[in-house]
Motif scaffolding. Sequence first.
Motif, PDB file in Angstrom:
ATOM      1  N   VAL A  31      -1.767  38.586  20.072  1.00 52.82           N
ATOM      2  CA  VAL A  31      -0.916  37.434  20.390  1.00 52.82           C
ATOM      3  C   VAL A  31       0.360  37.898  21.075  1.00 52.82           C
ATOM      4  O   VAL A  31       0.803  37.322  22.087  1.00 52.82           O
ATOM      5  CB  VAL A  31      -0.587  36.629  19.113  1.00 52.82           C
ATOM      6  N   HIS A  32       0.968  38.954  20.544  1.00 57.07           N
ATOM      7  CA  HIS A  32       2.187  39.495  21.151  1.00 57.07           C
ATOM      8  C   HIS A  32       1.918  39.952  22.587  1.00 57.07           C
ATOM      9  O   HIS A  32       2.727  39.692  23.495  1.00 57.07           O
ATOM     10  CB  HIS A  32       2.714  40.659  20.310  1.00 57.07           C
ATOM     11  N   SER A  33       0.781  40.612  22.806  1.00 56.25           N
ATOM     12  CA  SER A  33       0.450  41.075  24.155  1.00 56.25           C
ATOM     13  C   SER A  33       0.286  39.901  25.110  1.00 56.25           C
ATOM     14  O   SER A  33       0.738  39.952  26.259  1.00 56.25           O
ATOM     15  CB  SER A  33      -0.840  41.908  24.116  1.00 56.25           C
ATOM     16  N   ALA A  34      -0.360  38.825  24.647  1.00 50.22           N
ATOM     17  CA  ALA A  34      -0.524  37.649  25.504  1.00 50.22           C
ATOM     18  C   ALA A  34       0.820  37.038  25.864  1.00 50.22           C
ATOM     19  O   ALA A  34       1.046  36.624  27.009  1.00 50.22           O
ATOM     20  CB  ALA A  34      -1.409  36.619  24.798  1.00 50.22           C
ATOM     21  N   LEU A  35       1.727  36.988  24.903  1.00 51.16           N
ATOM     22  CA  LEU A  35       3.061  36.437  25.186  1.00 51.16           C
ATOM     23  C   LEU A  35       3.822  37.314  26.168  1.00 51.16           C
ATOM     24  O   LEU A  35       4.543  36.807  27.034  1.00 51.16           O
ATOM     25  CB  LEU A  35       3.848  36.295  23.881  1.00 51.16           C
ATOM     26  N   THR A  36       3.672  38.632  26.058  1.00 50.41           N
ATOM     27  CA  THR A  36       4.367  39.507  27.012  1.00 50.41           C
ATOM     28  C   THR A  36       3.799  39.334  28.418  1.00 50.41           C
ATOM     29  O   THR A  36       4.536  39.459  29.406  1.00 50.41           O
ATOM     30  CB  THR A  36       4.287  40.988  26.590  1.00 50.41           C
ATOM     31  N   VAL A  37       2.493  39.022  28.534  1.00 51.22           N
ATOM     32  CA  VAL A  37       1.919  38.742  29.846  1.00 51.22           C
ATOM     33  C   VAL A  37       2.541  37.477  30.439  1.00 51.22           C
ATOM     34  O   VAL A  37       2.907  37.435  31.618  1.00 51.22           O
ATOM     35  CB  VAL A  37       0.383  38.611  29.755  1.00 51.22           C
ATOM     36  N   ALA A  52       6.390  35.011  34.360  1.00 52.76           N
ATOM     37  CA  ALA A  52       7.624  34.258  34.572  1.00 52.76           C
ATOM     38  C   ALA A  52       8.667  35.124  35.271  1.00 52.76           C
ATOM     39  O   ALA A  52       9.395  34.658  36.150  1.00 52.76           O
ATOM     40  CB  ALA A  52       8.163  33.744  33.237  1.00 52.76           C
ATOM     41  N   ARG A  53       8.726  36.389  34.886  1.00 53.81           N
ATOM     42  CA  ARG A  53       9.731  37.305  35.449  1.00 53.81           C
ATOM     43  C   ARG A  53       9.386  37.709  36.884  1.00 53.81           C
ATOM     44  O   ARG A  53      10.255  37.751  37.759  1.00 53.81           O
ATOM     45  CB  ARG A  53       9.828  38.530  34.553  1.00 53.81           C
ATOM     46  N   LEU A  54       8.110  38.005  37.136  1.00 56.84           N
ATOM     47  CA  LEU A  54       7.674  38.458  38.460  1.00 56.84           C
ATOM     48  C   LEU A  54       7.563  37.311  39.450  1.00 56.84           C
ATOM     49  O   LEU A  54       7.677  37.514  40.656  1.00 56.84           O
ATOM     50  CB  LEU A  54       6.331  39.179  38.343  1.00 56.84           C
ATOM     51  N   GLY A  55       7.323  36.108  38.937  1.00 55.18           N
ATOM     52  CA  GLY A  55       7.202  34.938  39.802  1.00 55.18           C
ATOM     53  C   GLY A  55       5.755  34.627  40.156  1.00 55.18           C
ATOM     54  O   GLY A  55       4.850  35.458  39.985  1.00 55.18           O
ATOM     55  N   ALA A  56       5.540  33.402  40.653  1.00 56.08           N
ATOM     56  CA  ALA A  56       4.193  32.967  41.011  1.00 56.08           C
ATOM     57  C   ALA A  56       3.603  33.901  42.051  1.00 56.08           C
ATOM     58  O   ALA A  56       4.280  34.325  42.986  1.00 56.08           O
ATOM     59  CB  ALA A  56       4.236  31.539  41.545  1.00 56.08           C
ATOM     60  N   GLY A  57       2.316  34.212  41.894  1.00 53.52           N
ATOM     61  CA  GLY A  57       1.646  35.112  42.821  1.00 53.52           C
ATOM     62  C   GLY A  57       1.539  36.531  42.315  1.00 53.52           C
ATOM     63  O   GLY A  57       0.927  37.374  42.976  1.00 53.52           O
ATOM     64  N   ALA A  58       2.124  36.821  41.151  1.00 51.13           N
ATOM     65  CA  ALA A  58       2.024  38.165  40.586  1.00 51.13           C
ATOM     66  C   ALA A  58       0.551  38.518  40.383  1.00 51.13           C
ATOM     67  O   ALA A  58      -0.215  37.730  39.829  1.00 51.13           O
ATOM     68  CB  ALA A  58       2.774  38.246  39.267  1.00 51.13           C
ATOM     69  N   SER A  59       0.160  39.698  40.826  1.00 49.51           N
ATOM     70  CA  SER A  59      -1.232  40.115  40.695  1.00 49.51           C
ATOM     71  C   SER A  59      -1.457  40.793  39.349  1.00 49.51           C
ATOM     72  O   SER A  59      -0.513  41.182  38.655  1.00 49.51           O
ATOM     73  CB  SER A  59      -1.594  41.093  41.815  1.00 49.51           C
ATOM     74  N   ALA A  60      -2.741  40.952  38.999  1.00 49.61           N
ATOM     75  CA  ALA A  60      -3.076  41.659  37.758  1.00 49.61           C
ATOM     76  C   ALA A  60      -2.524  43.078  37.787  1.00 49.61           C
ATOM     77  O   ALA A  60      -2.029  43.589  36.774  1.00 49.61           O
ATOM     78  CB  ALA A  60      -4.589  41.669  37.567  1.00 49.61           C
ATOM     79  N   ARG A  64       1.231  47.049  35.748  1.00 47.24           N
ATOM     80  CA  ARG A  64       2.271  48.047  35.991  1.00 47.24           C
ATOM     81  C   ARG A  64       3.581  47.668  35.311  1.00 47.24           C
ATOM     82  O   ARG A  64       4.266  48.503  34.721  1.00 47.24           O
ATOM     83  CB  ARG A  64       2.475  48.211  37.502  1.00 47.24           C
ATOM     84  N   GLU A  65       3.930  46.383  35.363  1.00 47.31           N
ATOM     85  CA  GLU A  65       5.177  45.913  34.755  1.00 47.31           C
ATOM     86  C   GLU A  65       5.199  46.159  33.255  1.00 47.31           C
ATOM     87  O   GLU A  65       6.233  46.536  32.685  1.00 47.31           O
ATOM     88  CB  GLU A  65       5.330  44.414  35.039  1.00 47.31           C
ATOM     89  N   LEU A  66       4.054  45.955  32.592  1.00 50.25           N
ATOM     90  CA  LEU A  66       3.997  46.035  31.136  1.00 50.25           C
ATOM     91  C   LEU A  66       3.493  47.377  30.616  1.00 50.25           C
ATOM     92  O   LEU A  66       3.554  47.638  29.410  1.00 50.25           O
ATOM     93  CB  LEU A  66       3.099  44.915  30.592  1.00 50.25           C
ATOM     94  N   GLY A  67       2.971  48.203  31.524  1.00 53.52           N
ATOM     95  CA  GLY A  67       2.404  49.458  31.070  1.00 53.52           C
ATOM     96  C   GLY A  67       1.130  49.280  30.268  1.00 53.52           C
ATOM     97  O   GLY A  67       0.797  50.108  29.415  1.00 53.52           O
ATOM     98  N   LEU A  68       0.392  48.191  30.544  1.00 50.50           N
ATOM     99  CA  LEU A  68      -0.871  47.919  29.849  1.00 50.50           C
ATOM    100  C   LEU A  68      -2.037  48.463  30.667  1.00 50.50           C
ATOM    101  O   LEU A  68      -1.987  48.446  31.905  1.00 50.50           O
ATOM    102  CB  LEU A  68      -1.074  46.418  29.663  1.00 50.50           C
ATOM    103  N   ALA A  79      -7.823  47.031  32.137  1.00 53.32           N
ATOM    104  CA  ALA A  79      -8.871  46.264  31.463  1.00 53.32           C
ATOM    105  C   ALA A  79      -8.267  45.291  30.460  1.00 53.32           C
ATOM    106  O   ALA A  79      -8.688  44.128  30.360  1.00 53.32           O
ATOM    107  CB  ALA A  79      -9.848  47.205  30.754  1.00 53.32           C
ATOM    108  N   THR A  80      -7.250  45.733  29.727  1.00 52.01           N
ATOM    109  CA  THR A  80      -6.576  44.856  28.762  1.00 52.01           C
ATOM    110  C   THR A  80      -5.861  43.728  29.479  1.00 52.01           C
ATOM    111  O   THR A  80      -5.920  42.557  29.063  1.00 52.01           O
ATOM    112  CB  THR A  80      -5.563  45.667  27.932  1.00 52.01           C
ATOM    113  N   THR A  81      -5.204  44.064  30.585  1.00 52.10           N
ATOM    114  CA  THR A  81      -4.478  43.048  31.352  1.00 52.10           C
ATOM    115  C   THR A  81      -5.422  41.983  31.883  1.00 52.10           C
ATOM    116  O   THR A  81      -5.158  40.778  31.766  1.00 52.10           O
ATOM    117  CB  THR A  81      -3.723  43.705  32.523  1.00 52.10           C
ATOM    118  N   TYR A  82      -6.542  42.393  32.460  1.00 51.24           N
ATOM    119  CA  TYR A  82      -7.513  41.428  32.986  1.00 51.24           C
ATOM    120  C   TYR A  82      -8.060  40.534  31.871  1.00 51.24           C
ATOM    121  O   TYR A  82      -8.219  39.324  32.063  1.00 51.24           O
ATOM    122  CB  TYR A  82      -8.672  42.152  33.677  1.00 51.24           C
TER     123      TYR A  82
END
Length: 236
Positions: A23-29, A34-42, A47-51, A54-57
């Motif tokens: 749940v925490h990981s989903a909230l950080t995504v 929100a921070r990177l703005g619309a259009g942020a890629s996977a 890279r932003e979160l250091g995840l 596969a986890t990010t996708y």
Amino acid sequence: MSEAAVPDGRAAPTLTARQPKAVHSALTVLEAVARLGAGASAQDISRELGLPRATTYRLLNLLVQDEYLVRTPDLAGFALGAKVVQLATVAAPPARLASAARGVVAETRAALRGGVHVVFFAGGRLTVVDADPDFPLSDAVRLVREPERFAIGRLLLIDRGAADAAAVRDFAEFGATRQLGELAPAYGCVAVPILDGAGGFAGARGFSGSRPRADDPSDVLTVLRPAAARLGPLVV
């Protein structure tokens, strides 16, 4: 995941020790989008979160499935979705278009072939009522928080007497407000008011599409203005 009994006899899921981390990981995504703005890629988000990718996708797909995120029209990135907007505007009364009004919106979308959105104004606040599912708002949460950056939001500020000079000039010339490539260079948006019975601004119809269509909005406005006039009696 373990299960527990509920009063009607069905089994209800309970959290395991590992799920709070998910749940925490989903909230950080969500925070990263929100921070990177619309259009942020996977890849950007990973890279932003250091995840791991596969986890990010996996998290992105779950959040899209549950409507917390939406894919951008080119399918290359992500933007905050309808459920995040609902959370951001939780203090506003719920609103839903009647079937006749939804018919007008559908006709407008077919005629303009771009993003067509409906918002209501109430108590000095903006509530997204019907965002185009095929051409999502570039950043629905930012629209609510920073209305001055969007054509729809600038109409709200005109109604409140708080718009900047450029928005006032646009409204005097076109009876509409515009945003010209300020959020994405190739795109713009145009908005016209939905009037109540007293001539006040009850809300707005917005169009988002290629920048040239907002630079010269005459073709867009020939569809958007009469559609807003038809919509007024159906929503106020």
